[in-house]
Design a protein around this motif. Sequence first.
Motif, PDB file in Angstrom:
ATOM      1  N   ARG A 261       0.826  -1.202   0.000  1.00 29.08           N
ATOM      2  CA  ARG A 261       0.000   0.000   0.000  1.00 29.08           C
ATOM      3  C   ARG A 261       0.865   1.260   0.000  1.00 29.08           C
ATOM      4  O   ARG A 261       0.516   2.269  -0.642  1.00 29.08           O
ATOM      5  CB  ARG A 261      -0.938   0.001   1.201  1.00 29.08           C
ATOM      6  CG  ARG A 261      -1.878   1.207   1.208  1.00 29.08           C
ATOM      7  CD  ARG A 261      -2.869   1.132   2.326  1.00 29.08           C
ATOM      8  NE  ARG A 261      -2.226   0.982   3.622  1.00 29.08           N
ATOM      9  CZ  ARG A 261      -2.883   0.799   4.760  1.00 29.08           C
ATOM     10  NH1 ARG A 261      -4.205   0.746   4.763  1.00 29.08           N
ATOM     11  NH2 ARG A 261      -2.231   0.658   5.903  1.00 29.08           N
ATOM     12  N   GLU A 262       1.986   1.220   0.695  1.00 26.08           N
ATOM     13  CA  GLU A 262       2.891   2.373   0.688  1.00 26.08           C
ATOM     14  C   GLU A 262       3.411   2.648  -0.717  1.00 26.08           C
ATOM     15  O   GLU A 262       3.562   3.805  -1.130  1.00 26.08           O
ATOM     16  CB  GLU A 262       4.057   2.128   1.650  1.00 26.08           C
ATOM     17  CG  GLU A 262       3.652   2.036   3.114  1.00 26.08           C
ATOM     18  CD  GLU A 262       2.900   3.278   3.579  1.00 26.08           C
ATOM     19  OE1 GLU A 262       3.390   4.403   3.304  1.00 26.08           O
ATOM     20  OE2 GLU A 262       1.825   3.131   4.189  1.00 26.08           O
ATOM     21  N   GLN A 263       3.675   1.581  -1.465  1.00 25.81           N
ATOM     22  CA  GLN A 263       4.154   1.747  -2.826  1.00 25.81           C
ATOM     23  C   GLN A 263       3.039   2.239  -3.747  1.00 25.81           C
ATOM     24  O   GLN A 263       3.284   3.014  -4.670  1.00 25.81           O
ATOM     25  CB  GLN A 263       4.753   0.433  -3.329  1.00 25.81           C
ATOM     26  CG  GLN A 263       6.016   0.046  -2.557  1.00 25.81           C
ATOM     27  CD  GLN A 263       6.450  -1.382  -2.832  1.00 25.81           C
ATOM     28  OE1 GLN A 263       5.682  -2.324  -2.639  1.00 25.81           O
ATOM     29  NE2 GLN A 263       7.679  -1.551  -3.277  1.00 25.81           N
ATOM     30  N   VAL A 264       1.818   1.763  -3.492  1.00 27.78           N
ATOM     31  CA  VAL A 264       0.672   2.245  -4.261  1.00 27.78           C
ATOM     32  C   VAL A 264       0.490   3.748  -4.053  1.00 27.78           C
ATOM     33  O   VAL A 264       0.205   4.494  -4.999  1.00 27.78           O
ATOM     34  CB  VAL A 264      -0.618   1.478  -3.871  1.00 27.78           C
ATOM     35  CG1 VAL A 264      -1.853   2.130  -4.495  1.00 27.78           C
ATOM     36  CG2 VAL A 264      -0.522   0.010  -4.283  1.00 27.78           C
ATOM     37  N   LYS A 266       2.665   5.948  -3.610  1.00 23.68           N
ATOM     38  CA  LYS A 266       3.667   6.692  -4.373  1.00 23.68           C
ATOM     39  C   LYS A 266       3.404   6.623  -5.874  1.00 23.68           C
ATOM     40  O   LYS A 266       3.549   7.617  -6.585  1.00 23.68           O
ATOM     41  CB  LYS A 266       5.069   6.137  -4.075  1.00 23.68           C
ATOM     42  CG  LYS A 266       5.506   6.293  -2.633  1.00 23.68           C
ATOM     43  CD  LYS A 266       6.842   5.601  -2.408  1.00 23.68           C
ATOM     44  CE  LYS A 266       7.261   5.664  -0.934  1.00 23.68           C
ATOM     45  NZ  LYS A 266       8.528   4.918  -0.709  1.00 23.68           N
ATOM     46  N   LEU A 267       3.023   5.443  -6.351  1.00 22.55           N
ATOM     47  CA  LEU A 267       2.904   5.221  -7.790  1.00 22.55           C
ATOM     48  C   LEU A 267       1.523   5.574  -8.342  1.00 22.55           C
ATOM     49  O   LEU A 267       1.395   6.101  -9.444  1.00 22.55           O
ATOM     50  CB  LEU A 267       3.233   3.753  -8.108  1.00 22.55           C
ATOM     51  CG  LEU A 267       3.574   3.400  -9.551  1.00 22.55           C
ATOM     52  CD1 LEU A 267       4.781   4.187 -10.029  1.00 22.55           C
ATOM     53  CD2 LEU A 267       3.836   1.900  -9.676  1.00 22.55           C
ATOM     54  N   LEU A 268       0.479   5.310  -7.552  1.00 26.65           N
ATOM     55  CA  LEU A 268      -0.890   5.527  -8.014  1.00 26.65           C
ATOM     56  C   LEU A 268      -1.778   5.841  -6.809  1.00 26.65           C
ATOM     57  O   LEU A 268      -2.579   5.013  -6.382  1.00 26.65           O
ATOM     58  CB  LEU A 268      -1.388   4.269  -8.742  1.00 26.65           C
ATOM     59  CG  LEU A 268      -2.559   4.426  -9.704  1.00 26.65           C
ATOM     60  CD1 LEU A 268      -2.205   5.335 -10.866  1.00 26.65           C
ATOM     61  CD2 LEU A 268      -3.015   3.071 -10.211  1.00 26.65           C
ATOM     62  N   PRO A 269      -1.648   7.037  -6.241  1.00 25.99           N
ATOM     63  CA  PRO A 269      -2.324   7.367  -4.984  1.00 25.99           C
ATOM     64  C   PRO A 269      -3.838   7.218  -5.027  1.00 25.99           C
ATOM     65  O   PRO A 269      -4.458   6.948  -4.003  1.00 25.99           O
ATOM     66  CB  PRO A 269      -1.911   8.823  -4.722  1.00 25.99           C
ATOM     67  CG  PRO A 269      -1.367   9.329  -6.013  1.00 25.99           C
ATOM     68  CD  PRO A 269      -0.810   8.155  -6.725  1.00 25.99           C
ATOM     69  N   GLU A 270      -4.450   7.362  -6.198  1.00 26.74           N
ATOM     70  CA  GLU A 270      -5.903   7.226  -6.278  1.00 26.74           C
ATOM     71  C   GLU A 270      -6.382   5.790  -6.038  1.00 26.74           C
ATOM     72  O   GLU A 270      -7.581   5.553  -5.866  1.00 26.74           O
ATOM     73  CB  GLU A 270      -6.420   7.719  -7.641  1.00 26.74           C
ATOM     74  CG  GLU A 270      -5.881   6.988  -8.843  1.00 26.74           C
ATOM     75  CD  GLU A 270      -4.658   7.653  -9.454  1.00 26.74           C
ATOM     76  OE1 GLU A 270      -4.486   7.576 -10.683  1.00 26.74           O
ATOM     77  OE2 GLU A 270      -3.868   8.235  -8.678  1.00 26.74           O
ATOM     78  N   CYS A 271      -5.453   4.844  -6.020  1.00 28.02           N
ATOM     79  CA  CYS A 271      -5.814   3.446  -5.773  1.00 28.02           C
ATOM     80  C   CYS A 271      -5.492   2.995  -4.347  1.00 28.02           C
ATOM     81  O   CYS A 271      -5.519   1.802  -4.044  1.00 28.02           O
ATOM     82  CB  CYS A 271      -5.104   2.536  -6.766  1.00 28.02           C
ATOM     83  SG  CYS A 271      -5.821   2.577  -8.420  1.00 28.02           S
ATOM     84  N   GLU A 272      -5.194   3.944  -3.472  1.00 33.74           N
ATOM     85  CA  GLU A 272      -4.861   3.573  -2.088  1.00 33.74           C
ATOM     86  C   GLU A 272      -6.015   2.836  -1.411  1.00 33.74           C
ATOM     87  O   GLU A 272      -5.809   1.851  -0.697  1.00 33.74           O
ATOM     88  CB  GLU A 272      -4.492   4.816  -1.283  1.00 33.74           C
ATOM     89  CG  GLU A 272      -4.144   4.494   0.168  1.00 33.74           C
ATOM     90  CD  GLU A 272      -3.857   5.736   0.992  1.00 33.74           C
ATOM     91  OE1 GLU A 272      -3.874   5.632   2.233  1.00 33.74           O
ATOM     92  OE2 GLU A 272      -3.620   6.810   0.402  1.00 33.74           O
ATOM     93  N   SER A 273      -7.245   3.283  -1.626  1.00 37.20           N
ATOM     94  CA  SER A 273      -8.401   2.619  -1.001  1.00 37.20           C
ATOM     95  C   SER A 273      -8.565   1.196  -1.514  1.00 37.20           C
ATOM     96  O   SER A 273      -8.960   0.301  -0.765  1.00 37.20           O
ATOM     97  CB  SER A 273      -9.673   3.425  -1.247  1.00 37.20           C
ATOM     98  OG  SER A 273      -9.644   4.648  -0.545  1.00 37.20           O
ATOM     99  N   LYS A 274      -8.257   0.988  -2.793  1.00 35.81           N
ATOM    100  CA  LYS A 274      -8.317  -0.371  -3.340  1.00 35.81           C
ATOM    101  C   LYS A 274      -7.308  -1.270  -2.644  1.00 35.81           C
ATOM    102  O   LYS A 274      -7.614  -2.417  -2.276  1.00 35.81           O
ATOM    103  CB  LYS A 274      -8.053  -0.340  -4.846  1.00 35.81           C
ATOM    104  CG  LYS A 274      -8.018  -1.708  -5.511  1.00 35.81           C
ATOM    105  CD  LYS A 274      -9.332  -2.466  -5.380  1.00 35.81           C
ATOM    106  CE  LYS A 274      -9.289  -3.797  -6.108  1.00 35.81           C
ATOM    107  NZ  LYS A 274     -10.529  -4.582  -5.940  1.00 35.81           N
ATOM    108  N   ALA A 275      -6.100  -0.765  -2.437  1.00 40.82           N
ATOM    109  CA  ALA A 275      -5.078  -1.542  -1.727  1.00 40.82           C
ATOM    110  C   ALA A 275      -5.520  -1.829  -0.296  1.00 40.82           C
ATOM    111  O   ALA A 275      -5.291  -2.920   0.233  1.00 40.82           O
ATOM    112  CB  ALA A 275      -3.749  -0.799  -1.737  1.00 40.82           C
ATOM    113  N   THR A 276      -6.158  -0.856   0.348  1.00 38.02           N
ATOM    114  CA  THR A 276      -6.652  -1.061   1.714  1.00 38.02           C
ATOM    115  C   THR A 276      -7.762  -2.102   1.746  1.00 38.02           C
ATOM    116  O   THR A 276      -7.851  -2.902   2.686  1.00 38.02           O
ATOM    117  CB  THR A 276      -7.155   0.266   2.309  1.00 38.02           C
ATOM    118  OG1 THR A 276      -6.080   1.211   2.321  1.00 38.02           O
ATOM    119  CG2 THR A 276      -7.653   0.075   3.736  1.00 38.02           C
ATOM    120  N   SER A 277      -8.608  -2.135   0.719  1.00 37.65           N
ATOM    121  CA  SER A 277      -9.668  -3.155   0.679  1.00 37.65           C
ATOM    122  C   SER A 277      -9.064  -4.554   0.566  1.00 37.65           C
ATOM    123  O   SER A 277      -9.556  -5.502   1.181  1.00 37.65           O
ATOM    124  CB  SER A 277     -10.624  -2.891  -0.485  1.00 37.65           C
ATOM    125  OG  SER A 277     -10.045  -3.192  -1.739  1.00 37.65           O
TER     126      SER A 277
END
Length: 351
Positions: A261-264, A266-277
């Motif tokens: 999620r930390e890498q997400v 940096k690379l694609l912040p709009e997908c942070e919630s997807k990584a958290t899900s």
Amino acid sequence: MKQRFYECGSEQLRFVMEKRMQPLISVIVPVYNGERYLKNCIESIETQSYEPLEIIVINDGSMDGTAEVCEKLAQSYENLSFITTEDLGVSASRNHGIALAKGELLTFVDADDRIHPQMLQRLYEAMEQTGSDIAGCRFTIWNTEREWEIAANSVPVSDQTHKLYEKQEYLRDQILCGNSRCWSKLYRKSLLEQMHTKEWFREGMAIGEDMLFLMDLLPKTETIVEIDFHGYGYYQNPQGAMNRTFRPEYMDQIRCWEIAREQVRKLLPECESKATSILLISIMLTAGKLAGLSGAERKQYENYTRECHEKLLKERQNREAVKLLSKGYRVKVRFFALAPRLYLWCYHLKF
């Protein structure tokens, strides 16, 4: 030899010359207690339509007859070598293989799996046609020899469709949608060399290490191509890691998504919630493994239940991430958040 080429005709000559010009592919096969599977796995690699190949088997401290199988295979195939290491885990084994690899390209095959005879040729062609750093294909799950025979003898269409991704698009549409495996892919070794490390796979991680490997490669990657071809045969091993009861290393799937999620971000912040899900799902999958234990065992591992519960309470505060979950997972998350012990007890009744 020149006379033989002239006799072949122009098309045959072109085919032979193209074969000769193909770069070496290093196939890395980590194995632990795989005496029952290793021979068939290696034979599926040796029968590839692509050449040249080198096969590097890493025997990771096996306690069965794997070492003897490796010896026999090395005697049978000149392009196969193996080393035996201590029981250091699959990440360390793959790292050893990468360090030993001489090929311009490399791939990974797990010892209980097999690959379609045309897999490496198809991946190489897709990589060359698109100039991609990584080429991936789909996989087939098989349980019986008959199922694998059907898959291995399937004839792929001659004009294979493919899709080209830039790194952010690949993260969003592939890795965060389940394609987080390191196998079934072909890599340019020069891409790995840009990482300036000998620990390409994070050692000490038993679950999720392949996803983190891809995440670590993404910043260095220009394009990735995926082909619509079921080239990899994934054996549904009843003794596989995901089919065992809870072990402390199952917590790795939570930790790896915390790192990812930390890498997400940096690379694609709009997908942070997807990584958290996905992190929330990982917590619930781990809780499900804990639920499979006996009451006494669950008490023994109560600290892991507590850790899962605390992490879930924190992560469910991201309401957007919760909305991205299926209805079933939303119910599970709420139940486990309100009454973790009762959740495990109720879930245990399913076993």
